[in-house]
Design a protein around this motif. Structure first.
Motif, short mmCIF file in Angstrom:
data_model
loop_
_atom_site.label_atom_id
_atom_site.label_comp_id
_atom_site.label_asym_id
_atom_site.label_seq_id
_atom_site.Cartn_x
_atom_site.Cartn_y
_atom_site.Cartn_z
N GLU A 116 14.22 53.79 4.96
CA GLU A 116 14.42 53.59 3.52
C GLU A 116 15.61 52.68 3.24
O GLU A 116 15.60 51.92 2.28
CB GLU A 116 14.67 54.95 2.83
N ASP A 117 16.65 52.77 4.07
CA ASP A 117 17.88 52.00 3.85
C ASP A 117 18.12 51.13 5.08
O ASP A 117 18.49 51.63 6.15
CB ASP A 117 19.03 52.99 3.63
N ILE A 118 17.93 49.82 4.90
CA ILE A 118 18.00 48.89 6.04
C ILE A 118 19.39 48.91 6.70
O ILE A 118 19.51 48.65 7.90
CB ILE A 118 17.58 47.46 5.60
N SER A 119 20.41 49.28 5.93
CA SER A 119 21.77 49.26 6.50
C SER A 119 21.93 50.34 7.57
O SER A 119 22.87 50.27 8.39
CB SER A 119 22.83 49.40 5.41
N THR A 120 21.04 51.32 7.60
CA THR A 120 21.12 52.34 8.67
C THR A 120 20.77 51.72 10.03
O THR A 120 20.99 52.35 11.06
CB THR A 120 20.19 53.54 8.39
N LEU A 121 20.22 50.49 10.00
CA LEU A 121 19.91 49.81 11.26
C LEU A 121 21.09 48.98 11.77
O LEU A 121 21.02 48.39 12.85
CB LEU A 121 18.68 48.89 11.07
N ASP A 122 22.16 48.92 10.98
CA ASP A 122 23.31 48.08 11.38
C ASP A 122 23.82 48.43 12.77
O ASP A 122 23.99 47.57 13.63
CB ASP A 122 24.46 48.22 10.36
N ALA A 123 24.06 49.72 12.99
CA ALA A 123 24.72 50.14 14.24
C ALA A 123 23.90 49.75 15.47
O ALA A 123 24.48 49.41 16.51
CB ALA A 123 24.96 51.65 14.20
N SER A 124 22.57 49.76 15.36
CA SER A 124 21.73 49.45 16.53
C SER A 124 21.33 47.97 16.56
O SER A 124 20.55 47.55 17.41
CB SER A 124 20.47 50.32 16.51
N SER A 125 21.88 47.16 15.65
CA SER A 125 21.52 45.74 15.59
C SER A 125 22.54 44.90 16.36
O SER A 125 23.67 45.32 16.57
CB SER A 125 21.51 45.26 14.13
N PRO A 126 22.13 43.68 16.79
CA PRO A 126 23.08 42.78 17.46
C PRO A 126 24.32 42.57 16.57
O PRO A 126 24.18 42.45 15.35
CB PRO A 126 22.29 41.48 17.60
N PHE A 127 25.48 42.53 17.18
CA PHE A 127 26.74 42.31 16.47
C PHE A 127 27.01 43.37 15.40
O PHE A 127 27.77 43.15 14.46
CB PHE A 127 26.79 40.89 15.86
N GLY A 128 26.35 44.51 15.51
CA GLY A 128 26.65 45.64 14.64
C GLY A 128 26.17 45.50 13.21
O GLY A 128 26.62 46.23 12.31
N ARG A 129 25.23 44.57 12.96
CA ARG A 129 24.71 44.43 11.59
C ARG A 129 23.36 43.74 11.60
O ARG A 129 23.07 42.92 12.47
CB ARG A 129 25.68 43.66 10.70
N VAL A 130 22.56 44.10 10.61
CA VAL A 130 21.29 43.39 10.39
C VAL A 130 21.62 41.98 9.92
O VAL A 130 22.60 41.76 9.19
CB VAL A 130 20.44 44.13 9.33
N CYS A 131 20.82 41.01 10.34
CA CYS A 131 21.02 39.61 9.95
C CYS A 131 21.00 39.46 8.42
O CYS A 131 20.19 40.09 7.74
CB CYS A 131 19.89 38.77 10.57
N ARG A 132 21.89 38.62 7.92
CA ARG A 132 21.95 38.36 6.47
C ARG A 132 21.34 37.00 6.17
O ARG A 132 21.36 36.09 7.01
CB ARG A 132 23.40 38.34 6.00
N PRO A 133 20.84 36.81 4.94
CA PRO A 133 20.29 35.50 4.56
C PRO A 133 21.25 34.34 4.85
O PRO A 133 20.84 33.26 5.25
CB PRO A 133 20.04 35.65 3.06
N GLU A 134 22.55 34.60 4.70
CA GLU A 134 23.55 33.54 4.92
C GLU A 134 23.59 33.10 6.38
O GLU A 134 23.95 31.96 6.69
CB GLU A 134 24.94 34.02 4.47
N ASP A 135 23.24 34.02 7.30
CA ASP A 135 23.22 33.65 8.72
C ASP A 135 22.14 32.58 8.96
O ASP A 135 22.31 31.69 9.79
CB ASP A 135 22.90 34.87 9.60
N ILE A 136 21.03 32.70 8.25
CA ILE A 136 19.95 31.73 8.39
C ILE A 136 20.36 30.42 7.71
O ILE A 136 20.17 29.32 8.25
CB ILE A 136 18.63 32.27 7.76
#
Ligand code: NDP
Length: 265
Positions: free
Chosen positions: A219-239
């Motif tokens: 439900e909350d994508i930020s809960t995936l931060d800890a298990s994502s590369p560099f400790g966060r889900v990719c942001r639009p600004e990264d692209i």
């Protein structure tokens, strides 16, 4: 369509994209909005295409204008050839030749297997991601060739190399989009036009949030931060930062490349 004025306190003439004019499809929200703002921050005039959410488009144009460059919003659905033709005509009539095209507009497929998916969905995905981009390239290339430099950037996805089950319409569309980009790169190199692909993994946008909810029940994508590369889900600004590099003078010898932006997989 909404027009805005130029702000006199804009980026200097030495900004990397000063004097260039960009069109970003699906530029009103999510990844497209971040790209539109990055290009504007680097001094480009930016045309923002959207399908139906005029409010988000107007908001993005206002944010572009606040950076001191010209922004305009254009409603047109990438999957309707007449609307794409009118879009190409209108942006060039208003702003002159487009020398920077970002084909970003996209939709997700519904998650069915091949056996469950009807052809209408496959067609819709192909039209939106691929045919719209193909048609826009054809319409804008003559003007682009008249400019000192041209750039086309296609926003694909890691889906194009993962071939995951239940993604066939989306995966087919992104593979075809990459094929368009890589053939176009060879055709237009002698005309000074660079064509590259940026392939994101999961990005925190409305589409990304819907995706993780539908496929993983998150439900909350930020809960995936800890298990994502560099400790966060990719942001639009990264692209957007990768796009702004590819179209910059720093990437003057780069074309025909697929840059994956997924934190290393
Ligand atoms: P969003 O759903 O957040 O935004 C989509 C944008 O595209 C909106 O501006 C929308 O306009 C526009 N759009 C949708 N359909 C059309 C159409 N037929 N014609 C014109 N514009 C259209 O998506 P994202 O920002 O997440 O996705 C942008 C691109 O990045 C897509 O191509 C997507 O496939 C790709 N991508 C996204 C990933 C993710 O995890 N988010 C991962 C990998 C790739 P409106 O609001 O008016 O409908």
């Amino acid at each position: 369509m909404s027009a805005v004025t130029t702000n006199s306190a804009g980026p200097s003439d030495t900004a990397p994209l000063a004097g260039r004019t960009a069109l970003v499809t699906g530029g009103s929200r999510g990844i497209g909005r971040a790209i539109a703002l990055a290009l504007a921050a680097d001094g480009a005039t930016v045309a923002v295409n959207y399908r139906k959410d005029a409010e988000s488009a107007a908001d993005t144009v206002a944010a572009i204008e606040a950076l001191g460059v010209t922004g305009r919003a254009y409603a047109a659905s990438a999957d309707v050839p007449d609307e794409v033709a009118s879009l190409a005509e209108a942006v060039q009539a208003d702003l002159g030749p487009i020398d920077l095209l970002v084909c970003n507009a996209g939709i997700a497929s519904r998650g069915g297997t091949v056996a469950e998916t009807d052809l209408a969905e496959v067609e819709r995905l192909m039209r939106t991601h691929v045919y719209g981009a193909y048609q826009l390239c054809g319409a804008l290339l003559p003007g682009m060739r008249s400019r000192p430099r041209g750039d086309v950037v296609m926003i694909s996805s890691v889906a194009a190399k993962q071939f995951a089950a239940r993604t066939s319409p989306y995966t087919m569309a992104k593979v075809a989009l990459e094929a368009l980009a890589l053939t176009l790169a060879k055709e237009e190199r002698n005309n000074g036009i660079h064509v590259n692909v940026v392939a994101p993994g999961l990005v925190d946008t409305e589409m990304g949030r819907r995706l993780v909810k539908g496929m993983m029940g998150v439900e909350d994508i930020s809960t995936l931060d800890a298990s994502s590369p560099f400790g966060r889900v990719c942001r639009p600004e990264d692209i957007a930062d990768v796009v702004r590099f590819l179209v910059s003078p720093a990437a003057g010898y780069v074309t025909g490349q697929i840059v994956t932006v997924d934190g290393g997989g």
